[in-house]
Scaffold this motif. Sequence first.
Motif, PDB file in Angstrom:
ATOM      1  N   ALA A   1       0.977  -1.616   0.307  1.00  0.00           N
ATOM      2  CA  ALA A   1      -0.384   0.098   0.433  1.00  0.00           C
ATOM      3  C   ALA A   1       0.911   1.422   0.400  1.00  0.00           C
ATOM      4  O   ALA A   1       0.613   2.022  -1.417  1.00  0.00           O
TER       5      ALA A   1
ATOM      6  N   HIS B   1      -9.866   5.406  -4.048  1.00  0.00           N
ATOM      7  CA  HIS B   1      -7.996   6.608  -3.120  1.00  0.00           C
ATOM      8  C   HIS B   1      -7.487   7.486  -3.535  1.00  0.00           C
ATOM      9  O   HIS B   1      -7.158   7.402  -4.938  1.00  0.00           O
TER      10      HIS B   1
ATOM     11  N   ARG C   1      -9.831  -0.107   4.991  1.00  0.00           N
ATOM     12  CA  ARG C   1      -9.694  -1.609   5.210  1.00  0.00           C
ATOM     13  C   ARG C   1     -10.455  -2.461   6.716  1.00  0.00           C
ATOM     14  O   ARG C   1     -11.665  -3.058   6.600  1.00  0.00           O
TER      15      ARG C   1
ATOM     16  N   ASP D   1      -7.900  -6.375  -3.026  1.00  0.00           N
ATOM     17  CA  ASP D   1      -9.618  -5.823  -3.208  1.00  0.00           C
ATOM     18  C   ASP D   1     -10.383  -6.052  -3.861  1.00  0.00           C
ATOM     19  O   ASP D   1     -10.934  -5.221  -3.638  1.00  0.00           O
TER      20      ASP D   1
ATOM     21  N   ALA E   1      -3.176   2.496  -2.556  1.00  0.00           N
ATOM     22  CA  ALA E   1      -3.824   0.675  -1.893  1.00  0.00           C
ATOM     23  C   ALA E   1      -3.424  -0.078  -2.686  1.00  0.00           C
ATOM     24  O   ALA E   1      -2.364   0.408  -4.315  1.00  0.00           O
TER      25      ALA E   1
ATOM     26  N   GLU F   1      -5.303  -3.960  -7.390  1.00  0.00           N
ATOM     27  CA  GLU F   1      -6.855  -4.118  -7.188  1.00  0.00           C
ATOM     28  C   GLU F   1      -6.795  -5.618  -6.832  1.00  0.00           C
ATOM     29  O   GLU F   1      -8.023  -5.979  -6.316  1.00  0.00           O
TER      30      GLU F   1
ATOM     31  N   TYR G   1      -4.914   3.645   3.966  1.00  0.00           N
ATOM     32  CA  TYR G   1      -5.390   2.311   3.079  1.00  0.00           C
ATOM     33  C   TYR G   1      -6.066   1.191   4.283  1.00  0.00           C
ATOM     34  O   TYR G   1      -7.012   0.558   4.185  1.00  0.00           O
TER      35      TYR G   1
END
Length: 369
Positions: free
Chosen positions: A100, A324, A287, A317, A311, A314, A283
């Motif tokens: 991140a 973001h 979560r 997540d 972030a 992808e 980040y």
Amino acid sequence: MTEALYSQVHEALRARITGGELGVGDRLPSQAELIEEFSVSAITIKRALDMLRDEGFVSRRPRIGTVVISTTPGQDAPAHDAPGTRLPLIGYIVPGFDDAFGSHLLGGLLQASAHRAHVVVATSLGDPELEERLITEQLARGIDGLVLLPSSSRYIPPTVASLVGRRFPIVIVDRTLTGTPVSTVTSDNVTGGRLAAEYLFDLGHTRIALVQSPSTVSTIDERRRGVVAAHAAHEVRLKEAQVYSDVRSVVPGSRTPPEEDVARLVEFFEEHPDLTGCVVTEYHSARLVLQAARRLGRAVPDDLSIVCFDAPPEFVDAEVPFTHVEQDQHALGTRAFELVERQLGEQGDVAQETVPVRIVEGGSTGPAR
């Protein structure tokens, strides 16, 4: 006669080191100053300094000078390359890093330094005392410059203050140290906070929460200022009750379990059922907000839209890729190296640089109901 002179100079300088007058990281007077002080030739001074180096007391670096690396004699002196062949040694100390934030910054620094310098990396885990010790250890290894991502913006390690005072090449990354004449490279965090809030306003959200950690770093304060500015521009007041500043498990070195943070976030959103949007300054905190929303049965983004900072790719997540604020971490690392390299050529060349940010759309935001 000459041997006696360089032995006298050697013993005098050695006594200053072992007696505590000169500590690890301190620079000895220049050759010209030593020649004047002891009234001897340049050859005499060079032989005396070479003896200190061979004993492991000092490191002699081009453009940097002679620096104390140990206050006790030993056989651990760093290797010395032939003049003109050695690449600079740059220290890099950071609380920690992951996909991140941090990994791409390090990648930028390493790519920029390829064939131009060697980089020694260490993690402080957010512990100021460990950070101070790591700086001292890297100085003892003979680093020529230091890139530092401090654990705090409010506490300046004494060693850093000393390095700044004697114009040692140093660059602070991702932090603003007010009142300290030191080179820095940071993201435009104020603009980032404003862009995050404005993105939600543009989707029709007017009841927006701000979720952050209690971390004592300037980036968090700057992002909050941006969020406040966006509210002011839309003539909407950000009430203190809408700000949650106690996500503790994401702070480096914290012993708070994430589950405890999720439980407190559940309570926060239960107390404010009217909130439809949320700006999260980190980040990993986002979560936890996502977990809290699910525990309350609030769908993301249908019931709650979330915008965070940073972030990883992808696929991490895939279920809900976050909208973001993206920092150009590669540019941060590249500029940090370039600034410290510039100081190697001209000590005291202080510069403050800000790297732009941008919004990356994801699946965590939608129109307000």
